[in-house]
Design a protein around this motif. Structure first.
Motif, PDB file in Angstrom:
ATOM      1  N   ALA A   1      -0.197  12.529  -5.407  1.00 57.51           N
ATOM      2  CA  ALA A   1      -1.362  13.063  -4.963  1.00 57.51           C
ATOM      3  C   ALA A   1      -2.289  13.219  -5.616  1.00 57.51           C
ATOM      4  CB  ALA A   1      -1.647  13.517  -3.488  1.00 57.51           C
TER       5      ALA A   1
ATOM      6  N   THR B   1      -4.234   9.111  -1.900  1.00 55.72           N
ATOM      7  CA  THR B   1      -2.377  10.056  -1.846  1.00 55.72           C
ATOM      8  C   THR B   1      -1.924   9.185  -2.213  1.00 55.72           C
ATOM      9  OG1 THR B   1      -2.657   7.972  -0.447  1.00 55.72           O
ATOM     10  CG2 THR B   1      -2.728   9.984   0.234  1.00 55.72           C
TER      11      THR B   1
ATOM     12  N   SER C   1       3.068  12.831   1.667  1.00 59.35           N
ATOM     13  CA  SER C   1       2.087  12.605   2.150  1.00 59.35           C
ATOM     14  C   SER C   1       0.958  12.777   0.478  1.00 59.35           C
ATOM     15  CB  SER C   1       0.956  12.104   3.200  1.00 59.35           C
ATOM     16  OG  SER C   1       1.518  11.413   4.011  1.00 59.35           O
TER      17      SER C   1
END
Length: 209
Positions: A182, A99, A178
């Motif tokens: 990432a 993440t 999130s």
């Protein structure tokens, strides 16, 4: 990953043919070759690409009416195209979703998602400890209990010469924010022909979304 391979009832030879596209699963999602995706890396003759399927269009193309991301689960497409003559073993493959705050997430098996209860309202004695999101209560039949999940899952033991292997891994992420910044960290690929492990891949997800 090795534990997933041992659950397969087909032979390694049969799975190798499936990886080469000779025995495609019915109604399964068909990925392009890895060089066709913008988020990719190459080591030698092996090209590895990833893409998070979170948009309506992408989810529909792979899962029909099902929307895993709306239940907090991100399907990550993994594509490996072998353009050379070596054979690569994936029995020790690890694919972690990193993440934006550098938290490593392990994938969740498709069969476990069948009893995943995103709302967590129904009591039960069975939990899955240590897996974010899946330590919630389980149900007999959750919203992701659909054949599209397991049919499209990445469960390939080897990548044969001149072939492409592809499939999805599933991560409890929770929301789209999130995924901003990432990446996918991919390790455990073994070159059977040369007898050596490949260096890890770390591929940002941003452009592929």
């Amino acid at each position: 990953m090795s534990t997933q391979v041992t659950r397969r009832t087909a032979s390694i030879a049969g799975l190798a043919l499936a990886a080469a596209g000779l025995i495609p699963a019915a109604d399964s999602f068909r990925a392009r070759t890895a060089d066709r995706y913008p988020t990719r890396q190459k080591q030698g003759d092996l090209i590895v690409a990833v893409k998070a399927f979170v948009s309506e269009k992408d989810q529909k193309s792979a899962f029909g009416k099902l929307r895993p991301f709306q239940h907090g689960v991100t399907p990550l497409l993994l594509v490996m195209s072998n353009t050379g003559t070596n054979t690569y073993s994936l029995e020790k493959l690890q694919v972690r979703l990193i993440t934006s705050d550098r938290e490593p997430l392990e994938p969740t098996r498709g069969e476990d998602l069948a009893s995943f209860n995103p709302k967590g309202h129904q009591p039960t004695r069975r939990n899955i400890p240590g897996v974010p999101g899946l330590s919630r209560t389980r149900v007999k039949k959750g919203p992701l209990n659909r054949p599209e999940i397991t049919q499209n899952e990445f469960l390939v033991p080897i990548v044969t010469p001149k072939s492409t292997a592809s499939g999805f891994l599933y991560y409890w992420v929770g929301d789209e924010d999130s995924l901003s910044g990432a990446s996918a960290y991919i390790s455990g690929i073994y070159d059977i022909t040369n007898g050596r492990d490949l260096f890890y891949f770390e591929i940002p997800l941003g452009k592929g979304r």
